[in-house]
Design an enzyme around this catalytic site. Sequence first.
Site, PDB file in Angstrom:
ATOM      1  N   ASN A  10       0.854  -1.195   0.000  1.00 46.03           N
ATOM      2  CA  ASN A  10       0.000   0.000   0.000  1.00 46.03           C
ATOM      3  C   ASN A  10       0.894   1.252   0.000  1.00 46.03           C
ATOM      4  O   ASN A  10       1.663   1.481   0.930  1.00 46.03           O
ATOM      5  CB  ASN A  10      -0.883  -0.046   1.264  1.00 46.03           C
ATOM      6  N   LYS A  13       0.627   3.651   3.125  1.00 49.55           N
ATOM      7  CA  LYS A  13       1.269   3.129   4.341  1.00 49.55           C
ATOM      8  C   LYS A  13       2.788   3.159   4.195  1.00 49.55           C
ATOM      9  O   LYS A  13       3.503   3.505   5.134  1.00 49.55           O
ATOM     10  CB  LYS A  13       0.852   1.678   4.581  1.00 49.55           C
ATOM     11  N   ASP A  68      -0.921  -3.882  10.651  1.00 53.65           N
ATOM     12  CA  ASP A  68      -2.341  -4.092  10.404  1.00 53.65           C
ATOM     13  C   ASP A  68      -3.091  -3.087  11.261  1.00 53.65           C
ATOM     14  O   ASP A  68      -2.758  -2.889  12.439  1.00 53.65           O
ATOM     15  CB  ASP A  68      -2.756  -5.528  10.735  1.00 53.65           C
ATOM     16  N   TYR A 153     -10.056   5.917   6.077  1.00 52.79           N
ATOM     17  CA  TYR A 153     -11.063   6.608   6.892  1.00 52.79           C
ATOM     18  C   TYR A 153     -10.604   8.001   7.352  1.00 52.79           C
ATOM     19  O   TYR A 153     -11.299   8.646   8.140  1.00 52.79           O
ATOM     20  CB  TYR A 153     -11.398   5.752   8.126  1.00 52.79           C
TER      21      TYR A 153
HETATM   22  P1  IMP Z   1      -5.140  -2.648   6.746  1.00 51.22           P
HETATM   23  O1  IMP Z   1      -4.145  -2.430   7.813  1.00 51.22           O
HETATM   24  O2  IMP Z   1      -4.540  -2.408   5.392  1.00 51.22           O
HETATM   25  O3  IMP Z   1      -5.833  -3.976   6.852  1.00 51.22           O
HETATM   26  O4  IMP Z   1      -6.215  -1.495   6.894  1.00 51.22           O
HETATM   27  C1  IMP Z   1      -7.543  -1.718   7.244  1.00 51.22           C
HETATM   28  C2  IMP Z   1      -8.412  -0.581   6.786  1.00 51.22           C
HETATM   29  O5  IMP Z   1      -8.156   0.568   7.564  1.00 51.22           O
HETATM   30  C3  IMP Z   1      -8.239  -0.175   5.326  1.00 51.22           C
HETATM   31  O6  IMP Z   1      -9.528   0.075   4.796  1.00 51.22           O
HETATM   32  C4  IMP Z   1      -7.474   1.099   5.381  1.00 51.22           C
HETATM   33  O7  IMP Z   1      -7.896   1.976   4.389  1.00 51.22           O
HETATM   34  C5  IMP Z   1      -7.834   1.654   6.735  1.00 51.22           C
HETATM   35  N1  IMP Z   1      -6.680   2.347   7.290  1.00 51.22           N
HETATM   36  C6  IMP Z   1      -5.495   1.811   7.643  1.00 51.22           C
HETATM   37  N2  IMP Z   1      -4.665   2.765   8.101  1.00 51.22           N
HETATM   38  C7  IMP Z   1      -5.355   3.925   8.015  1.00 51.22           C
HETATM   39  C8  IMP Z   1      -5.014   5.272   8.327  1.00 51.22           C
HETATM   40  O8  IMP Z   1      -3.912   5.617   8.757  1.00 51.22           O
HETATM   41  N3  IMP Z   1      -5.989   6.180   8.108  1.00 51.22           N
HETATM   42  C9  IMP Z   1      -7.224   5.869   7.620  1.00 51.22           C
HETATM   43  N4  IMP Z   1      -7.578   4.629   7.299  1.00 51.22           N
HETATM   44  C10 IMP Z   1      -6.641   3.661   7.495  1.00 51.22           C
END
Ligand code: IMP
Length: 196
Positions: A10, A13, A68, A153
């Site tokens: 990503n 990230k 995560d 978000y």
């Molecule tokens: P994952 O860690 O990629 O599984 O993220 C889970 C969900 O949370 C995804 O839909 C990301 O878009 C959201 N997310 C992860 N980190 C952030 C952040 O820093 N800000 C806003 N949304 C986040």
Amino acid sequence: MTTFVLATANPHKTEEMRAVLKDLGIELLARPAHVAEVPENEVTLEGNALLKARALVDATGHAAIADDTGLFVDALGGRPGVFSARYAGEHASYDDNVAKLLAELIDVEDARRGAVFRTVVCVAYPSGESLWVEGDLPGRIARERRGDFGFGYDPVFVPSDADGRTLAELTPEEKNANSHRARALRALVEALGTSS
Ligand code: IMP
């Protein structure tokens, strides 16, 4: 200099993790393009972070780092939590997820819109050892989207210790100074410092 292979592909990230870690003596190597996407099918942030880090160790033979993240909303009993990426469906976009969140909270008054962003960072080593650290950012869910920075978000999350702006209204430097991800990464640097 400590070096880890980064498990995430990503770009948002990756950028945030590099920005926070560059001054803390940790270098991140890009995730090799040939490594397949890992299904995040664990039911905890810790489990998913370990899955992702371990897959990169197996593929590269090098220590790896994965994060995560979940958004835990009080009025929804902690949902979407570990399922935040798939909240509005298996292939939901960021916008789909935000739209569903705003719709579910439409009748929830301001005082009950509390939430927390939680990031778990896992480092896994070829020896089989691993460690986790966590970073929390408390806040609340806004009534509508505001701001163009960030991702996910960010447009609807208002950190408690900021000035009322959403994460998407903070500059990348402001978000990285204090975000859930930055807090977890600082905890990692501390854990590595005291364990070595
Ligand atoms: P994952 O860690 O990629 O599984 O993220 C889970 C969900 O949370 C995804 O839909 C990301 O878009 C959201 N997310 C992860 N980190 C952030 C952040 O820093 N800000 C806003 N949304 C986040």
